[in-house]
Write a protein that holds these residues in place. Structure first.
Motif, PDB file in Angstrom:
ATOM      1  N   SER A  60       0.816  -1.207   0.000  1.00 38.45           N
ATOM      2  CA  SER A  60       0.000   0.000   0.000  1.00 38.45           C
ATOM      3  C   SER A  60       0.857   1.268   0.000  1.00 38.45           C
ATOM      4  O   SER A  60       1.929   1.322   0.585  1.00 38.45           O
ATOM      5  CB  SER A  60      -0.903   0.018   1.235  1.00 38.45           C
ATOM      6  N   LYS A  61       0.349   2.306  -0.647  1.00 37.63           N
ATOM      7  CA  LYS A  61       0.993   3.615  -0.631  1.00 37.63           C
ATOM      8  C   LYS A  61       0.412   4.499   0.467  1.00 37.63           C
ATOM      9  O   LYS A  61       0.863   5.616   0.669  1.00 37.63           O
ATOM     10  CB  LYS A  61       0.814   4.295  -1.984  1.00 37.63           C
ATOM     11  N   THR A  62      -0.595   4.003   1.182  1.00 39.22           N
ATOM     12  CA  THR A  62      -1.249   4.784   2.217  1.00 39.22           C
ATOM     13  C   THR A  62      -0.664   4.424   3.578  1.00 39.22           C
ATOM     14  O   THR A  62      -0.732   3.285   4.005  1.00 39.22           O
ATOM     15  CB  THR A  62      -2.770   4.535   2.214  1.00 39.22           C
ATOM     16  N   CYS A  63      -0.084   5.424   4.230  1.00 44.47           N
ATOM     17  CA  CYS A  63       0.634   5.205   5.483  1.00 44.47           C
ATOM     18  C   CYS A  63       0.035   6.059   6.600  1.00 44.47           C
ATOM     19  O   CYS A  63      -0.071   7.275   6.462  1.00 44.47           O
ATOM     20  CB  CYS A  63       2.103   5.561   5.295  1.00 44.47           C
ATOM     21  N   ILE A  90       7.316  11.111   1.260  1.00 48.85           N
ATOM     22  CA  ILE A  90       5.945  11.458   0.905  1.00 48.85           C
ATOM     23  C   ILE A  90       5.829  11.655  -0.601  1.00 48.85           C
ATOM     24  O   ILE A  90       6.798  12.020  -1.263  1.00 48.85           O
ATOM     25  CB  ILE A  90       5.456  12.705   1.654  1.00 48.85           C
ATOM     26  N   ALA A  91       4.630  11.405  -1.139  1.00 48.77           N
ATOM     27  CA  ALA A  91       4.399  11.571  -2.572  1.00 48.77           C
ATOM     28  C   ALA A  91       4.245  13.045  -2.934  1.00 48.77           C
ATOM     29  O   ALA A  91       4.648  13.473  -4.010  1.00 48.77           O
ATOM     30  CB  ALA A  91       3.157  10.791  -2.996  1.00 48.77           C
ATOM     31  N   ASP A  92       3.666  13.837  -2.037  1.00 47.60           N
ATOM     32  CA  ASP A  92       3.431  15.250  -2.301  1.00 47.60           C
ATOM     33  C   ASP A  92       3.213  15.947  -0.961  1.00 47.60           C
ATOM     34  O   ASP A  92       2.912  15.294   0.041  1.00 47.60           O
ATOM     35  CB  ASP A  92       2.190  15.413  -3.187  1.00 47.60           C
ATOM     36  N   GLN A  94       1.669  17.544   2.153  1.00 51.44           N
ATOM     37  CA  GLN A  94       0.414  17.246   2.826  1.00 51.44           C
ATOM     38  C   GLN A  94       0.459  17.814   4.232  1.00 51.44           C
ATOM     39  O   GLN A  94       1.503  18.265   4.692  1.00 51.44           O
ATOM     40  CB  GLN A  94       0.206  15.730   2.885  1.00 51.44           C
ATOM     41  N   TYR A 152      -0.839   9.662   5.115  1.00 50.80           N
ATOM     42  CA  TYR A 152      -0.302  10.296   3.915  1.00 50.80           C
ATOM     43  C   TYR A 152      -0.008   9.255   2.843  1.00 50.80           C
ATOM     44  O   TYR A 152       0.053   8.058   3.112  1.00 50.80           O
ATOM     45  CB  TYR A 152       0.936  11.124   4.231  1.00 50.80           C
ATOM     46  N   GLU A 153       0.146   9.763   1.615  1.00 50.20           N
ATOM     47  CA  GLU A 153       0.520   8.900   0.502  1.00 50.20           C
ATOM     48  C   GLU A 153       2.031   8.877   0.406  1.00 50.20           C
ATOM     49  O   GLU A 153       2.677   9.911   0.285  1.00 50.20           O
ATOM     50  CB  GLU A 153      -0.082   9.427  -0.809  1.00 50.20           C
ATOM     51  N   ARG A 154       2.586   7.681   0.450  1.00 49.14           N
ATOM     52  CA  ARG A 154       4.042   7.576   0.340  1.00 49.14           C
ATOM     53  C   ARG A 154       4.463   7.503  -1.119  1.00 49.14           C
ATOM     54  O   ARG A 154       3.698   7.076  -1.969  1.00 49.14           O
ATOM     55  CB  ARG A 154       4.578   6.399   1.153  1.00 49.14           C
TER      56      ARG A 154
END
Length: 155
Positions: A60-63, A90-92, A94, A152-154
């Protein structure tokens, strides 16, 4: 598995539809979790707990993350504004939530954490925009408590 028209939604059917999340896992060390722009704080006989959970399993990318700081009598608070380490890049940019409890005054201060780049929370601010430091939101001392948490999205 799908829920068909006319079927009853039970706990077992709902659980089968939801992705399995990983366990809560500790990360980092006290010297890497909590740093400052001047000299770094040291936890001494206080405690820092930094944990994360991947929502939906290992791929998962959701952390979800949680950082708890409980200063002790030998904790030093460094100089400058504070930064905190995240478990993954982090992807962006937040935001996350933060709370500080001044134990001596029985007062709580809410705020926002800015997840800005890489694996770092670069600033935690009160609603006024003032950044956390050894004297903000109140002079930090033994038995106070700080907590930052979010999802957050990793990268």
């Amino acid at each position: 598995m799908a829920i068909l028209s006319g079927q009853r939604l039970t706990a077992a059917r709902l659980a089968a539809l939801l992705p399995v999340s990983g366990p809560w896992t500790d990360y980092g060390t006290p010297t890497t979790i909590w740093t400052a722009s001047g000299s770094n704080p040291t936890i001494g006989n206080g405690s820092i707990v930094a944990r994360y959970q991947l929502l939906g399993g290992a791929a998962s990318k959701t952390c979800a993350f949680r950082i708890k700081i409980n200063p002790g009598s030998t904790t030093t608070f460094g100089r400058g504004t504070y930064s905190f380490l995240l478990p993954f890049d982090i992807a962006d940019e937040q935001t996350a939530s933060a709370i500080f409890r001044d134990n001596s005054a029985a007062t709580q201060f809410g705020g926002s954490a800015w997840l800005q780049s890489a694996r770092t929370i670069h600033s935690v601010a009160l609603s006024s925009g003032t950044l956390w430091s050894p004297t903000v939101p109140a002079p930090w001392s033994q038995n106070d408590r700080a907590e930052i948490s979010g999802i957050y999205e990793r990268a």
